[in-house]
Each structure stands twice: as structure tokens, then as C-alpha cells.
Design a protein around this motif. Structure first.
Motif, PDB file in Angstrom:
ATOM      1  N   ARG A 497       0.815  -1.230   0.000  1.00 57.15           N
ATOM      2  CA  ARG A 497       0.000   0.000   0.000  1.00 57.15           C
ATOM      3  C   ARG A 497       0.836   1.263   0.000  1.00 57.15           C
ATOM      4  N   ASP A 498       1.981   1.212   0.746  1.00 59.41           N
ATOM      5  CA  ASP A 498       2.715   2.451   0.980  1.00 59.41           C
ATOM      6  C   ASP A 498       4.139   2.435   0.456  1.00 59.41           C
ATOM      7  N   GLY A 499       4.552   1.305  -0.102  1.00 54.45           N
ATOM      8  CA  GLY A 499       5.929   1.202  -0.603  1.00 54.45           C
ATOM      9  C   GLY A 499       6.961   1.308   0.507  1.00 54.45           C
ATOM     10  N   ILE A 500       6.576   0.937   1.726  1.00 48.24           N
ATOM     11  CA  ILE A 500       7.513   1.051   2.859  1.00 48.24           C
ATOM     12  C   ILE A 500       8.051  -0.326   3.226  1.00 48.24           C
ATOM     13  N   ASN A 501       9.375  -0.400   3.380  1.00 48.78           N
ATOM     14  CA  ASN A 501      10.003  -1.642   3.795  1.00 48.78           C
ATOM     15  C   ASN A 501      10.266  -1.637   5.285  1.00 48.78           C
TER      16      ASN A 501
END
Ligand code: COA
Length: 575
Positions: A497-501
Motif C-alpha cells: 500500500r505504501d511502498g515502505i520496507n
């Protein structure tokens, strides 16, 4: 996620058969070839109160409970009032109009009547089979043939006589037909893979099967919710494998008997829950002192004292690690999933036997009572380990049971074996086992006992812990036990959803710690988030004390497990 996922929550009064309905439904859907995650929660009373069963079934992985549900099947008003908030905007309420009056303001949610009472009465003359009406309706919504349900009803109620069987089958058919004729707008089609080599187990069953696979020989127990099913299972199955399962008058006696069996060379296990572990604490010290290997499975439940016996919590960690007078080494482990409940039990036995210490395995109520279909384990792949024995021909006069060795582990004979004998006692003792109170001896013996933990801690370096560390990330989640699935799904959601790793560490051996590996993981992180199902953040405190870090604590203390959405929200709030 691209997979086809359907979550149905069935709720009503305890005693109405919500749990039986859910259990049959999950078995049928699992046999039909979908992946399932089936969670239940119910009150401590035998009858009355709110019982709930939630089935999540999917063509993809089902690692955790879901907060937002697609279908709420409410048997009564209480069920509706408690759970309507969890129904998705696109979701459907199925309700019995006789016992439940939904609000006018349900937004976009559909509402469809499911007259449980009257359909059951119409086909059976009574309402006992209303849960089978619900089963039939839900089975059809999962796109399963009615025959799956019929076969399971037969298996489930076989012991209750023909009349019950017949009524339940009629109820099932009525619900199925009602669903076919009235719920076309919400019917779904699932790709099914019914021929997989899988087994459907709860966490408790996985633990018990793991114990059999590990070669357990002696189980001493005392019933306590939510650990009782482990003991019941082993009482039935262990004798078939030549083992012994015995019930004692309480937890103290059962652990004492376990120490006796361990002393004479048996692989030993007991299963309990918080209050039982408290009672066992002094006897546990004896196991550490006499260096008797054994495994204690502690299925955590809510609250101190009687607390919330049928609800979940991760609140026995501190007690497991530190709940000892004097200093008594033990190993603390926590499986991370139902599949892992099976695999970690043989590991717990190996550790207990190899280091001659008690091993406490922490599972929890949610894990214990949740069922999932898992790949049938390859039993040839399970290593067993027996404790170090003295070399043949060691003279009895010079044999040292508690020899001060480099790794702390000393040979443990079966009394009488090779003419050897020794005193295994709770008193401080010298290398032969004879009581000895000298200052030098106590210090040397304490060091010996703790050297085993040091050796174990170093050894864990080679053991897998769940570790996921994408390059360049500065945020990490550290969890333990059953929160693994929810954390993993939250990490997927953050990525998609947020492209956060976000990194993730989930050790299986909680104490002793593999310090360098945890340090290596924590090192590059700027934010460390530790979600736990307890009030005080027990694991977080442990990590603070060991590594001097300042984790962000996320607590949930409601008797129900984290959902992936809650962990996702908690991480988002901190970014
Ligand atoms: N026809 C005939 N019998 C049926 C039936 C049907 N259609 N549907 C259910 N039943 C039977 C079940 O087989 C079960 O019988 P059993 O007791 O012989 O196994 C019984 O009715 C209860 O049904 P079930 O579906 O298992 O449970 P439920 O959803 O009605 O909820 C519980 C009851 C689980 C909440 C309650 O019984 C319980 O166990 N509470 C917890 C107790 C506890 O552990 N307390 C803690 C003490 S410290």
C-alpha cells in the motif's frame, strides 16, 4: 492481496453450538482445498455468554486473524451488537430476524435474513439444529458441496445417536438450500485444490503431535484451560506408542512425577497454563538444580489468577524467565505459528536433553485453539537427542555426575546403569551429588549450571530465527510467539500500500538470547517497534535491559490477538 479471501464470523450464545458449527465448517472448507485460519473465542462459562468463531479461508496464505470481516452471521442481538463494527462496508449481515433487530443505519452493508430458529423448527420440530442451518448457509457461501458437510456431521455427531444425526443433517440441508435460493448476490466461486497432502490442526494438537514425533515417553499432567487438549490428546495417543500419560492431583505433583521420570532416563513433558506454571515454580527449581531435562508447555491465557481462562495473552514471559528463587537456569522458547508448534517441540526436547535443563515452551490461547491446514510434516526429518551418558566401565567410586566440565554438561546415568548411582537433590551438591555447602563449591556449581546456558546461547547462532531485513530500512518490528503471522501480513501491507520496507525479527528461543545476532539486526535500525499482547511490554523490557535500546511499545491486552491491520496502523503512526 490478489488471492481470494473470505472471512465469516459466526457468533451467538455459548451452548448454542457456535463452536461445533465453526469446526465442521473449517474442516469442510479445508478438505475442499482452501487455506484456512479458524479462530474461536468463548466465555469461561459452559453455557451462556458470547461465543464466536471466525473462519478466514483463501486461495492464498492465511497467516492471521482479520479485523474486518466479509460476513457476520449473528445468532442473536448480542452477537450483532458486539461485532457489527467489524463488518466491512462492502460486507453482509446474515441475521435471525426472530432474535436480532439490526439498526436502520448499516450504510452500504447488505442485510439478509437467515431464519435459523424457524428453519430448524420447520425441518426438525425443534431449534437444537439451528447451528447446522448456519453451517449449511456458510458452506454454500464458501462454494463447497453439501456432501462435505454431511460427511462431517456424520463424523462429528456419530456418538449422539441417529435422531441427533438425522436432525442435524436436515438442518444442514435446509441452511444450504436457503443460501442457494436467497444469497445469489453474495455467492462466490473459489478455485479449490482438494488433493493436497495437508493436515488440519489446532496449535494444541500440533504441540501434542510434535511431542509424539520427538519421542516423548512420559507425560504427567493436570487439566487447565487452555492447555487441557494437549494432555487429553496425549492420554489417548501416547500409550499407542509405548509411552505413559498420567494425571496427578495438581501441577506440583505432576511436575514432581515428571522429574522422577526424567531422573530414570525418560523424555518427559507436561502442559499447563499460567496459574499452573506458578504452582510449578519451586519444583521447576528442583529440575534446574538436579539437572533433570524436561519440557513444560505453557499455554498462556489472560490475566493473573483465574483471570481470563479462555482468552489469550502473552503475559507469562517474565515469569517464565525470572520466576525462580535462587538462580535456576532454564530455556524459554516460543513457536511462531501453528506449523511451528509442531516443529519447535522436538527442538525443545533436544535442548532439554542436550543441556539437561527444563525448557519452557510458551504458546497462547489464540494459537492453541486456532486451526490451520498445514503441510503434513516429513517425520523422517525429525532429529532426536538423548542426554550425555557416562562412558562404559566408569568406576562407581570415581564417577562424578555433576563433573565441572567446560560446557557445563556432565554425564547423566540412569540410576543402576553400569552399576552407577548418584544423589540427584535440590540441595547444593558437589561433583558427585553429595550435599556440599562450601562457598567455593556453590560458586563453582552455579557457574557450571549457567555455563550450560552460555553454551546453548552460542549454539543458537546456528538455529534459524525468523529474520527479514530489507536493505536500507531504518524501521524494524521485533515480535515473539503467535504475533508472527499478523506482523508478516502487516509488513506485506506496508510494502504494497505504501511502498515502505520494514524489517522483522522473531526469535524462537527467547532465553538465553543469541545476543550477537540480535545486536546485528538492531544495529542499523532507528525505530524498533515491539508489539505484544500484554499490558506492560514484557519482551520490550527484556530487550531494553539486554541491549540498552528504547523500543516503541505497542500493547494489546484485550484477550484477543493482534490483527495485521492493528500492527499496520501502529507502524504507520510511528513513521
Ligand atoms: N446437536 C446436538 N448437539 C450439539 C449440536 C447439535 N446441533 N451442536 C452442538 N452440540 C453439542 C456439542 O457436540 C457439544 O457437546 P459436548 O459437550 O458433548 O462436546 C455441546 O453441544 C456444546 O457445543 P459447542 O459447539 O462445542 O460449543 P458452543 O459454541 O455451544 O459453546 C462453550 C460452548 C465452548 C463456550 C463452552 O461449552 C465451553 O467449553 N466454555 C469454556 C469452559 C472453560 O474452559 N472454562 C474455563 C474453566 S477455568
Amino acid at each position: 492481496m490478489a488471492s481470494d479471501d473470505l472471512v465469516i464470523r459466526i457468533a451467538g450464545e455459548g451452548g448454542e453450538g457456535i463452536i461445533s458449527c465453526g469446526e465442521i465448517l473449517s474442516k469442510a472448507v479445508a478438505r475442499g482445498g482452501l487455506n484456512i485460519h479458524a479462530f474461536r473465542t468463548f466465555p469461561a462459562e459452559i453455557k451462556g455468554g458470547l461465543a464466536m468463531f471466525q473462519l478466514r479461508a483463501s486461495t492464498g496464505p492465511t497467516l492471521s486473524l482479520k479485523q474486518q470481516i466479509d460476513i457476520l452471521l449473528a445468532f442473536n442481538q448480542e452477537a450483532y451488537d458486539a461485532y457489527i463494527k467489524n463488518l466491512k462496508n462492502s460486507g453482509t449481515l446474515l441475521y435471525d430476524p426472530k432474535l436480532c433487530q439490526p439498526d436502520e443505519h448499516l450504510g452500504q452493508r447488505r442485510r439478509l435474513e437467515l431464519p435459523l430458529d424457524s428453519l430448524a423448527a420447520e425441518v426438525t420440530g425443534g431449534t437444537r439444529a439451528k447451528n447446522m442451518v448456519a453451517l449449511g448457509a456458510a458452506l454454500e457461501l464458501y462454494d463447497m458441496p453439501v456432501e462435505y458437510g454431511q460427511k462431517l456431521v456424520q463424523e462429528f455427531f456419530a456418538g449422539k445417536g441417529n435422531e441427533v444425526l438425522e436432525a442435524n443433517n436436515k438442518g444442514l440441508d435446509a441452511g444450504y438450500r436457503h443460501s442457494q435460493s436467497n444469497y445469489q448476490e453474495i455467492q462466490r466461486h473459489f478455485e479449490r485444490y482438494p488433493d493436497r497432502n495437508q493436515v488440519l490442526v489446532t496449535g494444541n494438537e500440533a504441540v501434542a503431535l510434535g511431542a509424539l514425533a520427538a519421542g516423548v515417553e512420559y507425560v504427567a499432567g493436570y487439566p487447565i484451560t487452555p492447555a487441557t487438549p494437549i494432555f487429553e490428546f496425549l492420554c489417548k495417543e501416547l500409550p499407542k506408542f509405548g509411552g505413559v500419560a498420567l494425571q496427578f492431583e495438581d501441577e506440583i505433583a505432576s511436575l514432581a512425577a515428571g522429574i522422577g521420570a526424567s531422573f530414570v532416563g525418560k523424555r518427559v513433558m507436561t502442559a499447563t497454563s499460567g496459574p499452573g506454571l506458578s504452582l510449578m515454580s519451586e519444583t521447576l527449581n528442583l529440575a534446574s538444580m538436579a539437572e533433570c531435562p524436561l519440557v513444560i508447555v505453557n499455554v498462556m491465557r489472560g490475566g493473573p489468577s483465574t483471570g481470563l481462562p479462555t482468552k489469550t495473552e502473552q503475559s507469562d514471559l517474565k515469569f517464565a524467565i525470572y520466576g525462580t528463587s535462587g538462580e535456576a537456569p532454564r530455556c524459554i522458547m516460543a513457536p511462531v505459528s501453528i506449523y511451528d508448534c509442531f516443529w519447535q517441540i522436538p527442538r525443545a526436547f533436544r535442548i532439554a536433553e542436550r543441556y539437561q535443563i527444563p525448557v519452557i515452551v510458551l504458546t497462547d490461547q489464540s494459537m492453541a485453539y486456532t486451526s490451520m491446514n498445514i503441510d503434513a510434516p516429513d517425520l523422517d526429518n525429525i532429529a532426536r537427542f538423548r542426554r550425555l551418558r557416562p562412558e562404559k566401565g566408569v568406576p562407581r567410586e570415581t564417577f562424578k555426575r555433576y563433573a565441572l566440565t567446560d560446557d557445563g554438561v556432565s554425564p547423566m546415568p540412569i540410576p543402576g546403569e553400569d552399576n552407577l548411582r548418584y544423589m540427584g537433590t535440590g540441595l547444593e551438591h558437589d561433583e558427585t551429588g553429595a550435599p556440599n555447602y562450601s562457598p567455593e563449591n556453590h560458586e563453582a556449581m552455579s557457574a557450571k549450571r549457567f555455563r550450560k546456558l552460555k553454551t546453548l546461547g552460542d549454539h543458537i547462532t546456528q538455529q534459524p530465527m525468523e529474520e527479514y531485513e530489507p536493505e536500507g530500512t531504518e524501521v524494524g518490528l521485533v515480535g515473539w510467539g503467535s504475533t508472527y503471522g499478523a506482523i508478516q501480513e502487516a509488513i506485506e501491507m506496508l510494502k504494497e500500500r505504501d511502498g515502505i520496507n520494514v524489517a522483522h525479527l522473531h526469535p524462537r528461543v527467547l532465553s538465553p538470547l543469541n545476543e550477537w545476532r540480535i545486536r546485528r539486526f538492531l544495529g542499523p535500525l532507528k525505530k524498533i517497534i515491539v508489539p505484544e499482547e500484554n499490558y506492560t511490554g514484557q519482551y520490550s523490557h527484556f530487550l531494553k535491559a539486554k541491549f540498552g535500546i528504547r523500543p516503541i511499545e505497542v500493547h494489546k491486552c484485550q484477550g484477543i490477538p493482534f490483527t495485521s491491520e492493528e500492527i499496520y496502523d501502529a507502524v504507520k503512526e510511528e513513521l
